[in-house]
Design an enzyme around this catalytic site. Structure first.
Site, PDB file in Angstrom:
ATOM      1  N   SER A 156     -11.967 -21.496  31.852  1.00 42.03           N
ATOM      2  CA  SER A 156     -13.251 -21.722  32.509  1.00 42.03           C
ATOM      3  C   SER A 156     -13.329 -23.164  33.029  1.00 42.03           C
ATOM      4  CB  SER A 156     -14.388 -21.391  31.536  1.00 42.03           C
ATOM      5  OG  SER A 156     -15.630 -21.333  32.175  1.00 42.03           O
ATOM      6  N   ARG A 211     -29.483 -20.940  27.780  1.00 39.03           N
ATOM      7  CA  ARG A 211     -28.342 -20.309  27.101  1.00 39.03           C
ATOM      8  C   ARG A 211     -28.373 -18.800  27.270  1.00 39.03           C
ATOM      9  NH1 ARG A 211     -23.152 -20.938  25.852  1.00 39.03           N
ATOM     10  NH2 ARG A 211     -22.569 -19.937  23.880  1.00 39.03           N
ATOM     11  N   ASP A 217     -14.359  -9.880  34.095  1.00 40.18           N
ATOM     12  CA  ASP A 217     -14.966 -11.210  34.206  1.00 40.18           C
ATOM     13  C   ASP A 217     -15.573 -11.347  35.599  1.00 40.18           C
ATOM     14  OD1 ASP A 217     -15.654 -13.874  34.315  1.00 40.18           O
ATOM     15  OD2 ASP A 217     -13.673 -14.640  33.774  1.00 40.18           O
ATOM     16  N   HIS A 275     -16.324 -12.593  30.785  1.00 41.97           N
ATOM     17  CA  HIS A 275     -15.772 -13.959  30.813  1.00 41.97           C
ATOM     18  C   HIS A 275     -15.378 -14.440  29.415  1.00 41.97           C
ATOM     19  CE1 HIS A 275     -14.939 -17.889  32.385  1.00 41.97           C
ATOM     20  NE2 HIS A 275     -15.879 -18.469  31.667  1.00 41.97           N
ATOM     21  N   ASP A 276     -16.080 -13.990  28.396  1.00 42.53           N
ATOM     22  CA  ASP A 276     -15.774 -14.406  27.031  1.00 42.53           C
ATOM     23  C   ASP A 276     -14.417 -13.908  26.541  1.00 42.53           C
ATOM     24  OD1 ASP A 276     -17.953 -15.972  26.544  1.00 42.53           O
ATOM     25  OD2 ASP A 276     -18.999 -14.549  25.257  1.00 42.53           O
TER      26      ASP A 276
END
Length: 384
Positions: free
Chosen positions: A163, A233, A328, A361-362
């Protein structure tokens, strides 16, 4: 040895065990891309493994937006969770600490010990707050190079990051091409899409519109914009997960209430996001979040090269591994393929893998058998 208790710690298989953060202070002024200068600053970092006699086995880990120096192991025997990339760093793991000396730091501007907005401004003695200089990815790379100098590392065996960390890896390859042999770029991009910039701006607006933000001087005022940071967040976390994984984990399951009885209901996903937001807002500095998301927005690898990424990568002298994940959508595989295409046309050796994953994405942080085998195989080549 546990530095807090003095007792011997038995590390579980594959763990680096108890680690103690270290602190480096730099008194040589650092000129920043924004035109300002930091006269002195500190960087907090951790190391795992041992540096060999030729100092040729060093690995630099570059963290993403909410990461820090604690990438592997535990800070005490009572720690409930290890470092953020513990699954991939340790003895026998892809980044094998039996073979590599691994360095992971909290970037300049961070809020986990390195000099940042929550640190004292030497001119006033008060927290820097919104007066802390704006930073670019190149500033982080320059400060990391100084840490390498301090550690006696002239060349990294590899610089690795996912990232925002991957953006730092690319900058390393262009700014210090002779100082790394391998660049591992995971779930990243040469620049953000307009949609990504929009998500970041929405998150920043959530923070700055909180009445407790106090124009960024909340520490002076004894307040904290926790609601705004929690909302930021939550916005970010939604973009890190795929629709598939949210459906699998939560679906439309209820936390409380009953549709048939006319009760007010709360879905499991709502409860999960609130928990993530509240937990994050208790440990992260809002000004750091603003600073780092802006660094993400401003990053454009080819801007200084006439918007030609091929021309940019002609400066690189290392080999690349580029990895993306199918679901992602924050840093989609298309962005990685653009990077690979530029590297190929610049005649830079590159390997590319698109990993099947439903984790969004994680995925780059989480266990995945194919990802792990690929990563381990490539890093074995680096070590050999």
């Amino acid at each position: 040895m546990d530095s807090a208790t003095g007792k011997a710690v038995t590390a579980e298989p594959g763990s680096v065990g108890i680690v103690v953060p270290q602190r480096a202070r730099f008194s040589e002024p650092l000129a920043l891309a924004c035109g300002r200068t930091l006269e002195d600053y500190e960087l907090v970092y951790e190391t795992y493994g041992a540096l060999n006699a030729s100092k040729s086995n060093a690995i630099l880990i570059c963290h993403a937006l909410s990461g820090n120096h604690h990438a592997a192991g535990y800070h005490s025997e009572s720690d409930r969770r290890p470092g953020w990339w513990d699954h991939y760093i340790g003895p026998g793991k892809p980044i094998d600490t039996d073979r590599f000396f691994v360095v992971s730091l909290n970037n300049l501007g961070g809020c986990d010990g390195s000099t940042g907005p929550a640190s004292a401004d030497p001119r006033t003695g008060k927290p820097w707050g919104p007066d802390f200089p704006s930073l670019r990815v190149r500033d982080w790379v320059n400060s990391q190079a100084r840490l390498a100098d301090l550690l006696g590392i002239g060349q990294w065996a590899a610089v690795i990051g996912g990232s925002l960390g991957g953006m730092q890896v690319m900058r390393w390859a262009l700014m210090y091409p002779h100082r790394l042999r391998h660049a591992v770029v995971i779930a990243s991009a040469m620049k953000l899409t307009a949609q990504n910039i929009a998500f970041n701006e929405t998150a920043r607006q959530a923070i700055t519109s909180d009445p407790d933000f106090c124009d960024g001087r909340y520490l002076e005022q004894g307040t904290l914009p926790r609601k705004g940071l929690a909302l930021a967040r939550m916005i970010g976390h939604i973009t890190y997960l795929s629709d598939d994984v949210m459906g699998q984990k939560f679906g439309r399951e209820l936390r409380r209430g009953d549709f048939h009885k006319g009760d007010e209901v709360e879905f499991q996903i709502q409860s999960y996001l609130r928990y993530q937001g509240e937990n994050f807002s208790g440990r992260f500095d809002p000004n750091t979040y603003i600073l780092m998301t802006k660094a993400l927005d401003y990053f454009d690898l080819a801007r200084d090269f006439g918007d030609d990424p091929v021309a940019a990568f002609r400066n690189a002298q290392c080999r690349f591994l580029v990895v993306s994940f199918t679901t992602d959508w924050r840093f989609a595989p298309e962005r990685s393929r653009e990077l690979v295409d530029a590297l190929v046309h610049a005649n830079v050796p590159v390997s590319y893998a698109e990993i099947e994953s439903d984790m969004g994405h994680d995925a780059f942080l989480l266990p995945n058998a194919r990802y792990e085998r690929l990563f381990a195989s490539y890093m074995k080549g680096v070590a050999d």
